[in-house]
Design an enzyme around this catalytic site. Structure first.
Site, PDB file in Angstrom:
ATOM      1  N   LYS A  11      69.888  39.881  31.363  1.00 57.24           N
ATOM      2  CA  LYS A  11      68.854  40.768  31.917  1.00 57.24           C
ATOM      3  C   LYS A  11      68.030  40.065  33.011  1.00 57.24           C
ATOM      4  O   LYS A  11      68.025  38.832  33.110  1.00 57.24           O
ATOM      5  CB  LYS A  11      67.966  41.269  30.768  1.00 57.24           C
ATOM      6  CG  LYS A  11      68.767  42.099  29.735  1.00 57.24           C
ATOM      7  CD  LYS A  11      67.878  42.735  28.679  1.00 57.24           C
ATOM      8  CE  LYS A  11      68.730  43.528  27.685  1.00 57.24           C
ATOM      9  NZ  LYS A  11      67.900  44.256  26.683  1.00 57.24           N
ATOM     10  N   TYR A  51      71.450  53.582  29.513  1.00 56.01           N
ATOM     11  CA  TYR A  51      70.556  53.643  28.347  1.00 56.01           C
ATOM     12  C   TYR A  51      70.254  55.080  27.925  1.00 56.01           C
ATOM     13  O   TYR A  51      69.226  55.330  27.276  1.00 56.01           O
ATOM     14  CB  TYR A  51      69.265  52.885  28.644  1.00 56.01           C
ATOM     15  CG  TYR A  51      69.403  51.374  28.544  1.00 56.01           C
ATOM     16  CD1 TYR A  51      69.703  50.752  27.323  1.00 56.01           C
ATOM     17  CD2 TYR A  51      69.218  50.557  29.660  1.00 56.01           C
ATOM     18  CE1 TYR A  51      69.827  49.377  27.225  1.00 56.01           C
ATOM     19  CE2 TYR A  51      69.332  49.169  29.560  1.00 56.01           C
ATOM     20  CZ  TYR A  51      69.630  48.591  28.328  1.00 56.01           C
ATOM     21  OH  TYR A  51      69.738  47.216  28.225  1.00 56.01           O
ATOM     22  N   ASN A 114      64.523  40.543  26.389  1.00 54.65           N
ATOM     23  CA  ASN A 114      65.164  39.770  25.323  1.00 54.65           C
ATOM     24  C   ASN A 114      66.466  39.098  25.788  1.00 54.65           C
ATOM     25  O   ASN A 114      67.376  38.876  24.998  1.00 54.65           O
ATOM     26  CB  ASN A 114      65.385  40.653  24.090  1.00 54.65           C
ATOM     27  CG  ASN A 114      66.191  41.905  24.409  1.00 54.65           C
ATOM     28  OD1 ASN A 114      66.623  42.099  25.544  1.00 54.65           O
ATOM     29  ND2 ASN A 114      66.407  42.741  23.412  1.00 54.65           N
ATOM     30  N   HIS A 117      71.952  41.885  26.719  1.00 56.90           N
ATOM     31  CA  HIS A 117      72.438  43.101  26.058  1.00 56.90           C
ATOM     32  C   HIS A 117      73.787  42.821  25.416  1.00 56.90           C
ATOM     33  O   HIS A 117      74.588  42.064  25.956  1.00 56.90           O
ATOM     34  CB  HIS A 117      72.604  44.228  27.098  1.00 56.90           C
ATOM     35  CG  HIS A 117      73.372  45.410  26.580  1.00 56.90           C
ATOM     36  ND1 HIS A 117      72.771  46.427  25.865  1.00 56.90           N
ATOM     37  CD2 HIS A 117      74.699  45.716  26.622  1.00 56.90           C
ATOM     38  CE1 HIS A 117      73.708  47.317  25.514  1.00 56.90           C
ATOM     39  NE2 HIS A 117      74.875  46.910  25.970  1.00 56.90           N
ATOM     40  N   GLU A 128      80.427  51.360  28.375  1.00 55.77           N
ATOM     41  CA  GLU A 128      79.572  50.490  29.190  1.00 55.77           C
ATOM     42  C   GLU A 128      80.394  49.647  30.170  1.00 55.77           C
ATOM     43  O   GLU A 128      79.988  49.441  31.319  1.00 55.77           O
ATOM     44  CB  GLU A 128      78.749  49.579  28.272  1.00 55.77           C
ATOM     45  CG  GLU A 128      77.722  50.342  27.446  1.00 55.77           C
ATOM     46  CD  GLU A 128      77.048  49.505  26.360  1.00 55.77           C
ATOM     47  OE1 GLU A 128      76.173  50.049  25.664  1.00 55.77           O
ATOM     48  OE2 GLU A 128      77.407  48.317  26.203  1.00 55.77           O
TER      49      GLU A 128
HETATM   50  N1  UDP Z   1      63.505  47.772  23.867  1.00 52.87           N
HETATM   51  C1  UDP Z   1      62.162  47.764  24.215  1.00 52.87           C
HETATM   52  N2  UDP Z   1      61.229  48.114  23.255  1.00 52.87           N
HETATM   53  C2  UDP Z   1      61.573  48.462  21.990  1.00 52.87           C
HETATM   54  C3  UDP Z   1      62.939  48.463  21.647  1.00 52.87           C
HETATM   55  C4  UDP Z   1      63.868  48.115  22.606  1.00 52.87           C
HETATM   56  O1  UDP Z   1      61.808  47.474  25.348  1.00 52.87           O
HETATM   57  O2  UDP Z   1      60.694  48.759  21.170  1.00 52.87           O
HETATM   58  C5  UDP Z   1      64.510  47.405  24.871  1.00 52.87           C
HETATM   59  C6  UDP Z   1      65.135  46.038  24.640  1.00 52.87           C
HETATM   60  O3  UDP Z   1      65.362  45.430  25.911  1.00 52.87           O
HETATM   61  C7  UDP Z   1      66.440  46.401  23.948  1.00 52.87           C
HETATM   62  C8  UDP Z   1      66.806  47.706  24.653  1.00 52.87           C
HETATM   63  O4  UDP Z   1      65.560  48.354  24.838  1.00 52.87           O
HETATM   64  O5  UDP Z   1      67.421  45.376  24.095  1.00 52.87           O
HETATM   65  C9  UDP Z   1      67.737  48.612  23.887  1.00 52.87           C
HETATM   66  O6  UDP Z   1      67.191  48.839  22.587  1.00 52.87           O
HETATM   67  P1  UDP Z   1      68.115  48.820  21.295  1.00 52.87           P
HETATM   68  O7  UDP Z   1      67.338  49.380  20.170  1.00 52.87           O
HETATM   69  O8  UDP Z   1      69.438  49.467  21.600  1.00 52.87           O
HETATM   70  O9  UDP Z   1      68.315  47.256  21.012  1.00 52.87           O
HETATM   71  P2  UDP Z   1      69.589  46.318  21.202  1.00 52.87           P
HETATM   72  O10 UDP Z   1      70.804  47.145  20.884  1.00 52.87           O
HETATM   73  O11 UDP Z   1      69.570  45.855  22.638  1.00 52.87           O
HETATM   74  O12 UDP Z   1      69.377  45.186  20.250  1.00 52.87           O
HETATM   75 MG    MG Z   2      71.441  48.966  21.557  1.00 50.10          MG
END
Ligand code: UDP
Ligand code: MG
Length: 144
Positions: A11, A51, A114, A117, A128
């Site tokens: 990211k 997303y 974080n 992805h 994707e």
């Molecule tokens: N994210 C965020 N706030 C939240 C949850 C998720 O900004 O409360 C962002 C974070 O970058 C995350 C992405 O949205 O990686 C997608 O969320 P998901 O729940 O799919 O998490 P992941 O699959 O990436 O662990």
């Molecule tokens: Mg996810």
């Protein structure tokens, strides 16, 4: 192709902080094979489509804003059980909750930023990968 595929995105914040090389090294060292890799910048349209499942979430707009804020590095990965084993390698969504030896624990700076992805299912891995890579950008190699 050996096993199944998954899709990683380093990211914008992790790229900006200079962690690209360390993260790519970690991916290889953990036993994943790289079949595609490039630096690019997502358009708003692409980020919204990528997303789309989160469209109704309160973090959606901020996430799209962040993911389009600078260059990313996208990596198409193959391994046995690629989706699950890569999710284990990256760790929990919140870097503070992620196990200490995971990519998110080491390189993530917040829930949103974080570091990386990882696809959450085989179906999404294919969706994707097709969104981010053209067929000629993918190089499946026989294991030597
Ligand atoms: N994210 C965020 N706030 C939240 C949850 C998720 O900004 O409360 C962002 C974070 O970058 C995350 C992405 O949205 O990686 C997608 O969320 P998901 O729940 O799919 O998490 P992941 O699959 O990436 O662990
Ligand atoms: Mg996810």
């Amino acid at each position: 192709m050996v096993g199944s595929i998954t899709l990683a995105i380093i990211k914008p914040k992790a790229v900006e902080l200079g962690h690209t090389g360390a993260i790519v090294h970690t991916i290889n060292a953990a036993g994943f094979c790289i079949r595609g890799l490039k630096m690019m910048r997502m358009t708003r349209e692409l980020a919204e489509e990528f997303y789309a499942v989160h469209k109704k979430s309160d973090f959606f707009n901020g996430l799209v804003e962040f993911m389009t804020s600078g260059p990313i590095v996208v990596v198409s990965i193959t391994a046995e059980n690629a989706v699950v084993s890569f999710r284990n390698t990256i760790g929990a969504t919140d870097p503070k909750m992620a196990a200490s030896d995971t990519i998110r624990a080491k390189f993530g700076t917040s829930m949103q930023m974080n570091a990386i992805h990882g696809s959450d299912s085989d179906k999404n891995a294919i969706r994707e990968t097709n969104l981010l890579f053209a067929p000629e950008e993918i190089f499946d190699q026989k294991r030597s």
